[in-house]
Scaffold this motif. Structure first.
Motif, PDB file in Angstrom:
ATOM      1  N   GLU A   1      -7.884   0.873 -18.308  1.00 12.23           N
ATOM      2  CA  GLU A   1      -7.646   0.022 -17.162  1.00 12.23           C
ATOM      3  C   GLU A   1      -8.349  -1.311 -17.374  1.00 12.23           C
ATOM      4  O   GLU A   1      -9.262  -1.430 -18.179  1.00 12.23           O
TER       5      GLU A   1
ATOM      6  N   GLY B   1      -0.811  -2.474 -10.849  1.00  9.90           N
ATOM      7  CA  GLY B   1      -1.705  -2.214  -9.727  1.00  9.90           C
ATOM      8  C   GLY B   1      -1.383  -3.048  -8.499  1.00  9.90           C
ATOM      9  O   GLY B   1      -0.542  -3.950  -8.517  1.00  9.90           O
ATOM     10  N   GLN B   2      -2.120  -2.772  -7.415  1.00  9.65           N
ATOM     11  CA  GLN B   2      -1.887  -3.455  -6.136  1.00  9.65           C
ATOM     12  C   GLN B   2      -2.775  -4.678  -5.967  1.00  9.65           C
ATOM     13  O   GLN B   2      -2.287  -5.780  -5.809  1.00  9.65           O
TER      14      GLN B   2
ATOM     15  N   GLU C   1      -6.155   3.584  -7.294  1.00 11.63           N
ATOM     16  CA  GLU C   1      -5.689   2.430  -8.055  1.00 11.63           C
ATOM     17  C   GLU C   1      -6.510   2.421  -9.340  1.00 11.63           C
ATOM     18  O   GLU C   1      -7.705   2.150  -9.325  1.00 11.63           O
TER      19      GLU C   1
ATOM     20  N   ASN D   1       0.810  -1.221   0.000  1.00 13.24           N
ATOM     21  CA  ASN D   1       0.000   0.000   0.000  1.00 13.24           C
ATOM     22  C   ASN D   1       0.844   1.272   0.000  1.00 13.24           C
ATOM     23  O   ASN D   1       0.315   2.361   0.224  1.00 13.24           O
TER      24      ASN D   1
ATOM     25  N   GLU E   1      -5.239  -2.811 -13.133  1.00 17.07           N
ATOM     26  CA  GLU E   1      -4.035  -2.491 -13.899  1.00 17.07           C
ATOM     27  C   GLU E   1      -4.338  -1.274 -14.777  1.00 17.07           C
ATOM     28  O   GLU E   1      -5.460  -1.133 -15.274  1.00 17.07           O
ATOM     29  N   GLU E   2      -3.349  -0.414 -14.993  1.00 13.37           N
ATOM     30  CA  GLU E   2      -3.644   0.830 -15.699  1.00 13.37           C
ATOM     31  C   GLU E   2      -2.586   1.204 -16.720  1.00 13.37           C
ATOM     32  O   GLU E   2      -1.414   0.834 -16.599  1.00 13.37           O
TER      33      GLU E   2
ATOM     34  N   TYR F   1      -8.499   4.049  -3.663  1.00 15.54           N
ATOM     35  CA  TYR F   1      -7.871   2.871  -3.064  1.00 15.54           C
ATOM     36  C   TYR F   1      -8.096   2.867  -1.556  1.00 15.54           C
ATOM     37  O   TYR F   1      -7.800   3.838  -0.859  1.00 15.54           O
TER      38      TYR F   1
ATOM     39  N   ARG G   1       3.154   3.473  -8.945  1.00 19.47           N
ATOM     40  CA  ARG G   1       3.363   2.333  -8.055  1.00 19.47           C
ATOM     41  C   ARG G   1       4.529   1.468  -8.509  1.00 19.47           C
ATOM     42  O   ARG G   1       5.509   1.299  -7.800  1.00 19.47           O
TER      43      ARG G   1
ATOM     44  N   TRP H   1      -1.290   7.126  -7.416  1.00 23.32           N
ATOM     45  CA  TRP H   1      -1.008   6.130  -6.382  1.00 23.32           C
ATOM     46  C   TRP H   1      -0.375   6.806  -5.164  1.00 23.32           C
ATOM     47  O   TRP H   1       0.462   7.673  -5.329  1.00 23.32           O
ATOM     48  N   ASN H   2      -0.771   6.505  -3.957  1.00 30.51           N
ATOM     49  CA  ASN H   2      -1.607   5.413  -3.504  1.00 30.51           C
ATOM     50  C   ASN H   2      -3.016   5.882  -3.102  1.00 30.51           C
ATOM     51  O   ASN H   2      -3.739   5.152  -2.408  1.00 30.51           O
TER      52      ASN H   2
END
Length: 494
Positions: free
Chosen positions: A401, A355-356, A380, A278, A360-361, A385, A332, A376-377
């Protein structure tokens, strides 16, 4: 007796009338001596015209074409038209995609320039087409040891393949050379990301300079300059000059991994946020940290004393507490990014940011736009997020995304790619390609500025563990897998 002035005037007038007819007589040289009134020449036309022909759109579908030129001239065209009364000069013609009948029609030439001269009738054509190309993946190398990148200098016939453990190999005419271009395995801790990418200096053909992005035995990020001593396939390991070292002590992941020269000639470097879950330390938003950033360096005069300079237009130059190397923040793990210098709306920067948990971007911005925060953060992708709501002000959000699905072949980490600018498959021109490390698909979209069109997934076999795309010296594209293979994106044969 002296002449009176009035009499002198009358005498002169009488002589003039008398000699007038004689002046019209032949002078004996063949000329009549008569000079008629001078006929004024018509003025040269001060303006010109431009005929713009727009082809191949379905009947009744309006094009999206714009002409701009001298003195602020601008005109939108929806179809073929002759534009008159144009001042002499150079006119830019740009064309956007058009959606009609459930399909996206892409201009074959998204941007062109036409010279209009005084009295000229210049011509230009904008041809639209649906991208109905069929693609195939052709394996061009195998048996590699965890390859993670492929690159080449512009115009070079070779491909340079990066192995994670610390080797760079040369492939020419489909054949891997036995001797590595560079072998620095002794300098790299194999537990972490290792050697991640290579970038060739814009003047590589003359100066032999190239740059590598790697981790060291302390598991920190290292940016280095090497030199090829000749026009050959082997670099000089002793030529190394360390340009930048970034501590990365908190975790063994999220190193970023890409470096590339931008259209401005500066070197851009993408770093991860440090790897703590994070981004608890807040590195990505901290402008005093080089982690979670896109850096921009001037390496044109790199030396031991001054490894790099700061471009004068870097957004945080001279601001206390902020690192002047930073070009953008809020990233990120930007594993792969690239520039497209032939975009119709100006040079563009594409970033694939991993992404976390879920999203996904891919970020897309004008290449000249610095000082951006990609979220980020706090974010997301386009989603807040770890919060139902959040402050999005001042953030630059992704244009594309996709989400993790939880299935066996679920996406897990975006692998950013390149805009196709090769010549083998003209219908792909302007399309950006990307994949996913786990899902292994091949997807693309077409962008005009930050507007996205024609998103699609291509009907090719999904690959395993896609670590990177590659671009050779002619603009053709490749996919690289950690399993040891390199695949070329090619036109499918019937």
């Amino acid at each position: 007796m002296p002449f009176h002035p009035a009499r002198l005037f009358l005498l002169s007038l009488f002589l003039g009338l008398l000699m007038g007819p004689l002046a019209g007589c032949n002078r004996g040289d063949g000329a009549s001596g008569v000079s008629g009134p001078v006929q004024p020449q018509p003025p040269a036309p001060a303006v010109g015209s431009l005929v713009v022909t727009i082809d191949n759109l379905p009947p009744g579908t309006a094009a999206m074409v714009r002409i701009s030129g001298p003195d602020g001239f601008a005109r939108a065209l929806g179809g073929t038209q002759t534009v008159t009364g144009l001042q002499p000069g150079t006119y830019a013609i740009t064309a956007r995609p058009v959606t009609a009948a459930g399909q996206t029609w892409i201009p074959s030439t998204a941007s062109q320039q036409v010279r209009v001269g005084a009295g000229d009738a210049a011509r230009a054509t904008v041809a639209y087409a649906v991208n109905n190309a069929a693609l195939a993946l052709v394996r061009v190398a195998t048996g590699l040891t965890e390859p993670v990148y492929l690159g080449a200098p512009a115009g070079d016939a070779r491909q340079f393949i990066v192995e994670r453990a610390g080797r760079i190999l040369v492939m020419q005419d489909g054949v891997l050379q036995a001797q590595p271009f560079l072998d620095i395995r002794a300098l790299i801790d194999p537990i972490v990301d290792g050697l991640m990418s290579i970038a060739f200096d814009p003047g590589f053909a003359a100066n032999g300079h190239f740059y590598v992005y790697r981790t060291d035995l302390n598991r920190d990020i290292v940016l280095e300059l090497y030199t090829v001593p000749c026009h050959c396939d082997v670099a000089d390991p002793a030529s190394v000059l360390t340009l930048l070292r970034i501590p990365h002590a908190d975790a063994l992941i999220h190193y970023g991994g890409q470096l590339a020269f931008g259209p401005d000639g500066y070197l851009y470097v993408a770093t991860g946020d440090g790897g703590v879950a994070n981004d608890a330390p807040g590195n990505a938003h901290n402008l005093g940290s080089l982690l979670g950033k896109l850096l921009r360096l001037d390496v044109g005069a790199a030396s031991v004393i001054e490894p790099y300079g700061i471009p004068p237009s870097n957004p945080y130059l001279g601001q206390p507490g902020r690192r002047p190397e930073i070009w953008a923040s809020g990233l990120r793990n930007p594993w792969r990014f690239s520039f497209d210098t032939a975009a119709a709306a100006g040079a563009s920067l594409y970033i694939g940011d991993v992404g976390q948990v879920t999203v996904e971007e891919i970020d897309l911005v004008p290449a000249s736009q610095g000082g951006l925060n990609y979220g980020w953060n706090r974010m997301e992708g386009n989603t807040c997020y770890l919060a139902q709501d959040c402050d999005r002000s001042g953030l630059t959000l992704p244009v594309v995304e996709y989400v993790h699905t939880g299935a066996a072949d679920s996406p897990c980490a975006v692998t950013g790619g390149y805009v196709y600018r090769g010549t083998a498959i003209p219908k792909l021109a302007g399309h950006y390609f990307y994949s996913d490390y786990c899902a292994g698909f091949l997807r693309s979209f077409y962008a005009y500025g930050t507007e996205v069109y024609a998103q699609r997934e291509w009907s090719v076999p999904r690959l395993g563990l896609v670590t990177s795309f590659g671009q050779d010296g002619k603009g053709e594209l490749y996919m690289v897998t950690l399993t040891g293979d390199v695949w070329k994106i090619a036109r499918a044969t019937p």
